[in-house]
Design a protein around this motif. Sequence first.
Motif, PDB file in Angstrom:
ATOM      1  N   PHE A 167      -9.016  22.381  -2.825  1.00 33.83           N
ATOM      2  CA  PHE A 167      -8.498  22.807  -1.517  1.00 33.83           C
ATOM      3  C   PHE A 167      -7.217  23.621  -1.694  1.00 33.83           C
ATOM      4  CE2 PHE A 167      -5.865  22.173   2.213  1.00 33.83           C
ATOM      5  CZ  PHE A 167      -6.730  22.563   3.213  1.00 33.83           C
ATOM      6  N   VAL A 183       0.722   4.460  -2.456  1.00 31.69           N
ATOM      7  CA  VAL A 183      -0.472   5.284  -2.332  1.00 31.69           C
ATOM      8  C   VAL A 183      -0.489   5.972  -0.976  1.00 31.69           C
ATOM      9  CG1 VAL A 183      -2.953   5.174  -2.091  1.00 31.69           C
ATOM     10  CG2 VAL A 183      -1.846   4.045  -3.975  1.00 31.69           C
ATOM     11  N   LEU A 184      -0.116   5.208   0.068  1.00 34.68           N
ATOM     12  CA  LEU A 184      -0.197   5.787   1.412  1.00 34.68           C
ATOM     13  C   LEU A 184       0.683   7.004   1.560  1.00 34.68           C
ATOM     14  CD1 LEU A 184      -0.470   2.865   3.947  1.00 34.68           C
ATOM     15  CD2 LEU A 184      -2.150   4.589   3.329  1.00 34.68           C
ATOM     16  N   PHE A 191      -1.960  15.477 -10.411  1.00 34.30           N
ATOM     17  CA  PHE A 191      -0.917  15.801  -9.438  1.00 34.30           C
ATOM     18  C   PHE A 191      -0.047  16.949  -9.921  1.00 34.30           C
ATOM     19  CE2 PHE A 191      -2.026  11.632  -7.778  1.00 34.30           C
ATOM     20  CZ  PHE A 191      -2.217  12.001  -6.468  1.00 34.30           C
ATOM     21  N   ILE A 223      -8.590  -0.189   3.149  1.00 32.88           N
ATOM     22  CA  ILE A 223      -7.307  -0.790   3.517  1.00 32.88           C
ATOM     23  C   ILE A 223      -7.454  -1.635   4.774  1.00 32.88           C
ATOM     24  CG2 ILE A 223      -5.042  -0.227   4.497  1.00 32.88           C
ATOM     25  CD1 ILE A 223      -4.609   1.752   2.418  1.00 32.88           C
ATOM     26  N   PHE A 261     -10.439  10.070   2.191  1.00 33.43           N
ATOM     27  CA  PHE A 261      -9.452   9.413   3.042  1.00 33.43           C
ATOM     28  C   PHE A 261     -10.119   8.369   3.922  1.00 33.43           C
ATOM     29  CE2 PHE A 261      -7.013   9.514   7.085  1.00 33.43           C
ATOM     30  CZ  PHE A 261      -5.872   8.917   6.601  1.00 33.43           C
ATOM     31  N   MET A 298     -10.270  12.308  -6.026  1.00 26.85           N
ATOM     32  CA  MET A 298      -9.642  12.735  -4.783  1.00 26.85           C
ATOM     33  C   MET A 298      -8.603  13.819  -5.071  1.00 26.85           C
ATOM     34  SD  MET A 298      -7.515  10.500  -2.097  1.00 26.85           S
ATOM     35  CE  MET A 298      -6.687  11.276  -0.740  1.00 26.85           C
ATOM     36  N   LEU A 310      -1.133  14.554   1.337  1.00 27.70           N
ATOM     37  CA  LEU A 310      -2.314  15.335   0.972  1.00 27.70           C
ATOM     38  C   LEU A 310      -3.216  15.528   2.182  1.00 27.70           C
ATOM     39  CD1 LEU A 310      -3.251  13.959  -2.557  1.00 27.70           C
ATOM     40  CD2 LEU A 310      -1.821  15.878  -1.956  1.00 27.70           C
ATOM     41  N   ILE A 311      -3.476  14.434   2.921  1.00 26.22           N
ATOM     42  CA  ILE A 311      -4.384  14.549   4.064  1.00 26.22           C
ATOM     43  C   ILE A 311      -3.728  15.350   5.179  1.00 26.22           C
ATOM     44  CG2 ILE A 311      -5.628  13.225   5.812  1.00 26.22           C
ATOM     45  CD1 ILE A 311      -6.846  13.233   3.018  1.00 26.22           C
ATOM     46  N   PRO A 326     -11.451  16.019   0.669  1.00 22.43           N
ATOM     47  CA  PRO A 326     -10.379  15.019   0.746  1.00 22.43           C
ATOM     48  C   PRO A 326     -10.541  14.098   1.939  1.00 22.43           C
ATOM     49  CG  PRO A 326      -9.464  17.188   0.332  1.00 22.43           C
ATOM     50  CD  PRO A 326     -10.912  17.388   0.609  1.00 22.43           C
ATOM     51  N   LEU A 327     -11.072  14.640   3.066  1.00 23.49           N
ATOM     52  CA  LEU A 327     -11.220  13.788   4.241  1.00 23.49           C
ATOM     53  C   LEU A 327     -12.201  12.653   3.984  1.00 23.49           C
ATOM     54  CD1 LEU A 327     -11.205  16.012   7.420  1.00 23.49           C
ATOM     55  CD2 LEU A 327      -9.546  14.336   6.657  1.00 23.49           C
ATOM     56  N   THR A 355       1.552   9.233  -0.719  1.00 24.85           N
ATOM     57  CA  THR A 355       0.898  10.377  -1.359  1.00 24.85           C
ATOM     58  C   THR A 355      -0.250  10.880  -0.500  1.00 24.85           C
ATOM     59  OG1 THR A 355       1.287   9.150  -3.386  1.00 24.85           O
ATOM     60  CG2 THR A 355      -0.006  11.143  -3.565  1.00 24.85           C
ATOM     61  N   VAL A 356      -1.090   9.930  -0.073  1.00 25.36           N
ATOM     62  CA  VAL A 356      -2.277  10.309   0.688  1.00 25.36           C
ATOM     63  C   VAL A 356      -1.878  10.940   2.019  1.00 25.36           C
ATOM     64  CG1 VAL A 356      -4.288   9.364   1.847  1.00 25.36           C
ATOM     65  CG2 VAL A 356      -3.702   8.611  -0.440  1.00 25.36           C
ATOM     66  N   HIS A 375       0.808  -1.222   0.000  1.00 29.16           N
ATOM     67  CA  HIS A 375       0.000   0.000   0.000  1.00 29.16           C
ATOM     68  C   HIS A 375       0.837   1.267   0.000  1.00 29.16           C
ATOM     69  CE1 HIS A 375      -3.628  -2.274   0.727  1.00 29.16           C
ATOM     70  NE2 HIS A 375      -3.088  -2.846   1.771  1.00 29.16           N
ATOM     71  N   ALA A 397      -1.775  17.826   4.702  1.00 30.55           N
ATOM     72  CA  ALA A 397      -1.938  19.217   4.297  1.00 30.55           C
ATOM     73  C   ALA A 397      -3.351  19.694   4.581  1.00 30.55           C
ATOM     74  CB  ALA A 397      -1.633  19.345   2.809  1.00 30.55           C
ATOM     75  N   LEU A 429       1.272  20.064   0.465  1.00 25.42           N
ATOM     76  CA  LEU A 429       0.581  19.802  -0.801  1.00 25.42           C
ATOM     77  C   LEU A 429       1.587  19.676  -1.938  1.00 25.42           C
ATOM     78  CD1 LEU A 429      -2.474  22.182  -0.616  1.00 25.42           C
ATOM     79  CD2 LEU A 429      -2.554  19.731  -0.803  1.00 25.42           C
ATOM     80  N   PHE A 456      -6.769   0.705  -1.550  1.00 21.90           N
ATOM     81  CA  PHE A 456      -7.299   2.022  -1.215  1.00 21.90           C
ATOM     82  C   PHE A 456      -8.497   2.321  -2.106  1.00 21.90           C
ATOM     83  CE2 PHE A 456      -6.979   6.703  -0.995  1.00 21.90           C
ATOM     84  CZ  PHE A 456      -6.866   6.843   0.372  1.00 21.90           C
ATOM     85  N   VAL A 472      -1.197   2.722  -9.812  1.00 19.11           N
ATOM     86  CA  VAL A 472      -0.028   3.414  -9.292  1.00 19.11           C
ATOM     87  C   VAL A 472       1.137   2.471  -9.451  1.00 19.11           C
ATOM     88  CG1 VAL A 472       1.094   4.142  -7.174  1.00 19.11           C
ATOM     89  CG2 VAL A 472      -1.143   4.997  -7.723  1.00 19.11           C
ATOM     90  N   THR A 505      -8.597  17.781  -3.957  1.00 21.23           N
ATOM     91  CA  THR A 505      -7.438  18.398  -3.316  1.00 21.23           C
ATOM     92  C   THR A 505      -6.994  19.636  -4.082  1.00 21.23           C
ATOM     93  OG1 THR A 505      -6.815  16.140  -2.852  1.00 21.23           O
ATOM     94  CG2 THR A 505      -5.284  17.817  -2.180  1.00 21.23           C
ATOM     95  N   TYR A 527      -9.539   7.897  -7.456  1.00 17.10           N
ATOM     96  CA  TYR A 527      -8.285   8.518  -7.020  1.00 17.10           C
ATOM     97  C   TYR A 527      -8.098   9.865  -7.719  1.00 17.10           C
ATOM     98  CZ  TYR A 527      -3.336   8.338  -5.578  1.00 17.10           C
ATOM     99  OH  TYR A 527      -2.120   8.574  -5.022  1.00 17.10           O
TER     100      TYR A 527
END
Lengths: 507, 244
Positions: free
Chosen positions: B76, A10-11, A142, B189, B182, B69, A17-18, B178-179, A13-14, A7, A20, A122, B195, A77, B73, B66
């Motif tokens: 945001f 992806v994790l 992105f 997961i 998430f 998402m 983002l999260i 985004p939350l 990147t996330v 994972h 931020a 970000l 994801f 990804v 963002t 994705y």
Amino acid sequence: MVEFSRHCPVLMTVTFLIGAVLTPIVSRSRKKFSFWWAFFVSLLGLFFCFCAVWRLYTVGPISYWLGGWEPPYGIEVYFDYISTITLLMTALGVLIIVYSNKYIRHDISEEKLPTYYSLVLLLLGGMVGFSVTGDMFNLYVFLEILSLSGYALVAITGEKLTAMASFKYLVIGAVSSLCVLFGIAFLYNVTGSLNMADIAFRLQQTQPTTTTYVALALFIIGFSVKAAMFPLHIWLPDAHALAPSSVSALLSGLVIKVGIVGILRVLYCVYKLGGSVDFTVVTNFMGWLAAITILVGAFFAFFQDDIKMIFAYSSISNIGYIIMGISLVSFSQPERGYLGMVGGLIHIFNHAIIKSTLFLCAGAIIYKTGFRKLSDLRGVGKKMPITCGALTIAALSIAGIPPTAGFICKWYIVLGAIEFGRLIWAGVLLVGALFVFGYYIKIVNAIFFREPVEPITQVDEAPLSMLIPIVILATGCLIMGVFAYIPLNVIKPAAATMLGLPPTYLP
Amino acid sequence: MKKGLAIFALLLLWVLLISTVVVLPPMGSPENPTYTHIVPRYLEKGVEEGGAHNIITGIILNYRGYDTMGEVTVIFTALMAVLAVLGRENFLLHTSKAEMSTVEKSIIVKSVARFLTPFIVLFALYIIFHGAESPGGGFQGGAILGASIIIITLTLGLAFVTKKLSLKYRVLFESAGPLGFFIIGMVGILCGQNFLTYLLPCVALAYQDLVRHLLLIIVEIGIGVGGGAIIASIFFAMEKVEKE
């Protein structure tokens, strides 16, 4: 662990983002807390990145299907050897966030601290997501995140000059993003797919049309703007020199590399060597432009007085080296481009470390003295020995003096150019290196061997939270040079796989 | 000279793009690769796999979740960029009590705006919740939600609206988009899937469809509320500059 590390691409990147997105919330009552939050998030991102790289070298490339949909239908990804650049991005991100703690409070009001850290996260998240994705449209998404946060970070001090620089950057950057988007749309129209591997497969199946070539041209134009290649570089000096130094380090060290990663992805993952589209005309053209870029950047840098301007122009020159390295490619004999490719790829890493060191040192000097002109900074080296020592190491390194990092890349690129039979390129590279040597000698001479003027005699060494990242990065410059086999072990399989050779290929 | 060069470059780009559009596979032709490769799968199985009768919703939230998402963002990021340049709305800077326009507003305008706003919000919520079944969804609903906030700000004044919708809660709402993604992603997961997976094997078979629907609605609400709050915040931030 193995199951979990699947994972990670992806994790990470996330996480950025999260992280931020949550920054304004967690630092709602105490603005200063946003630093610790950003630091924690970037460390977490670095950890996930380590996991992913570890898995890459033990198990192999990671292909991760978002939502469980198989590639052409969903988003893939793909964490491969090019994606190891994310390790550099996240590690530099941690150091720059540590550096920002003291530095940025001097430039912006406390009100804006959460915004600043949110934008930095970000930017990092955008870069990481960009480097690991295997889907064309995802690439664009992105690219937008990182470009937007880049424009905002340049303007964050709110002064008139930075606002102008940011606006110029915004307009040119938006046009370049649009070019990339057009390219993606055209490719989608020709192949009906957005997945990179699938597009590559389908491009090989069919005869190339005008659309295919125009899409290629649009990608190259768009990403060349992001990378600041010669005729499209005009936005860079202002934006990089006027931004706060921590932001300059991010922009000059990492964000312009995103353009290069984009070119690499498009040329070697989508259009692919051995495919039906012959892009050596394009790479030849890019190589010549890169030669001009080297000279133009070095020439303008030579006549600057503002230290950050010198570094900004020197970034243009170094982008020339990288592009020259990666554009040495031929369809009939892919192994001929190997040395140049290794040099270009390793220079992406080395230049990021070196240029970040230079900008962070410049930031520390400006933070302490308030001067940015070389003529005002005479003799500052005696007052700030550690900062200026690090600056000297980085300067030697970028000039390509043997025990430091810059030597390895220039050596490989020159070897590659000679082996390819492009002696003019090799000559240009050496002339450019002389220019670089000249202007860095000028800096070192000014800060160490001139008598200090009045205000300079009163400054002292920069605060510890700024010194630690500087010293770590300067040590990095030395380590990457002395123990060059460490980065080379990482880079060589990447270069080989990109040219379609087995990862264990040795010339 | 410089201008001539710019015009020349633009002309070149124009010729390039037009010449490409001319040779593109014809629109509507069944041989067009865009219709033969991926799209048939979406059209044939989209409803049952995507979990939404509106295929667009199925694609943007499920197959390409994705990307969505990322787009959320981006919105945001736009807010953060505006805040970096302009800063939050700040009442201390105002001399008067923040009236947007100097024109006197009649009682009719004010009453109509007050009267209509709940209905506009209701309509926005309908679009958000019904996004999976009919045209619409989080983005569209969020835009309408933001518009309703702008309308009452224009008629009743910034002071009134920011008191009702204080910064304390708005900060939470802004990150809802985004939350939402998430939370859904982490559910996937934790369930041992990738994801952003909606069909979870750890849920009993009979409830899987219900759970998927719930997850989709959480994402839609996140996008809608987040979008609306961000539009409102950008609008409020711009107001400050006009007054300065």
